[in-house]
Scaffold this active site. Structure first.
Site, PDB file in Angstrom:
ATOM      1  CD  GLU A   1      -1.135   0.407   3.726  1.00 17.28           C
ATOM      2  OE1 GLU A   1      -2.232   0.969   3.614  1.00 17.28           O
ATOM      3  OE2 GLU A   1      -0.733  -0.076   4.797  1.00 17.28           O
TER       4      GLU A   1
ATOM      5  CE  LYS B   1      -5.964   0.222   5.853  1.00 12.93           C
ATOM      6  NZ  LYS B   1      -4.767   0.970   6.285  1.00 12.93           N
TER       7      LYS B   1
ATOM      8  CB  CYS C   1      -2.219  -2.344   5.864  1.00 13.25           C
ATOM      9  SG  CYS C   1      -0.910  -2.180   7.106  1.00 13.25           S
TER      10      CYS C   1
END
Length: 192
Positions: free
Chosen positions: A40, A106, A142
């Site tokens: 990312e 995300k 993440c």
């Protein structure tokens, strides 16, 4: 299927980071990879003011990633920042190349331990999978690793693996946390 993981450190300049993506995509393709996954924030490192750098998916940065993927004949998954409607950005994974064109924003933002990613980043809401050479892969970023329902949704959608792009901070116990979480998500969802 061969998946290459490019563990690079990006800086604040998107153009210089594109050069890294081009170099490491070429290396991955030369090694026979079908997919190369970048972290990312491949567009620009965290700690950089992101809103001025964010670009739409039809902008020059994403266009160059598409050209890199096409030239190498490989699927590239790379983190970038796209403008959100409220002045923040979205933390977006661009997956492109070999007939793949998808984006994942995300969902789970890092609002923990005194940090609020949501101050500058807007959350996504869609579960995304891609198909590469007949293999379905989920996309995650993440902090998403702490939320098993996303990985279960990938499995429910037929994914056999999740590509988890991250910029995982260093510190005491961080590697142990990462290993525990990725193994738990694999077991939860019965996927790689």
């Amino acid at each position: 299927m061969r998946i290459a993981l490019s563990q690079l450190t990006t800086g604040p300049e998107p153009g210089k980071n594109l050069a890294l993506i081009e170099e490491w995509t070429s290396r991955a393709a030369d090694a026979g990879a079908d997919v190369v996954v970048f972290p990312e924030a491949s567009m620009a490192c965290f700690g950089t003011p992101l809103a001025p750098l964010a670009e739409p998916l039809d902008g020059p940065w994403a266009g160059k990633v598409r050209a890199i993927a096409e030239a190498a004949g490989i699927t590239v998954v790379a983190g970038m920042f796209t403008p959100a409607s409220d002045g923040r950005v979205t933390n977006t994974l661009l997956a492109t190349g070999r007939g793949v064109e998808a984006t994942y924003d995300k969902i789970h933002l890092y609002d923990a331990f005194g940090f609020a990613e949501s101050d500058t980043v807007a959350a996504g809401s869609q579960v995304v999978t891609i198909d590469v050479q007949g293999v379905r892969l989920g996309l995650a970023t993440c902090y998403d690793v702490r939320f098993p329902e996303l990985f279960r949704a990938h499995a429910d959608a037929g994914a056999t693996a999740t590509l988890l792009a991250a910029s995982w901070g260093a510190g005491p116990g961080k590697v142990d946390q990462w290993e525990l979480l990725v193994r738990a998500r694999a077991l939860d969802a019965t996927l790689w």
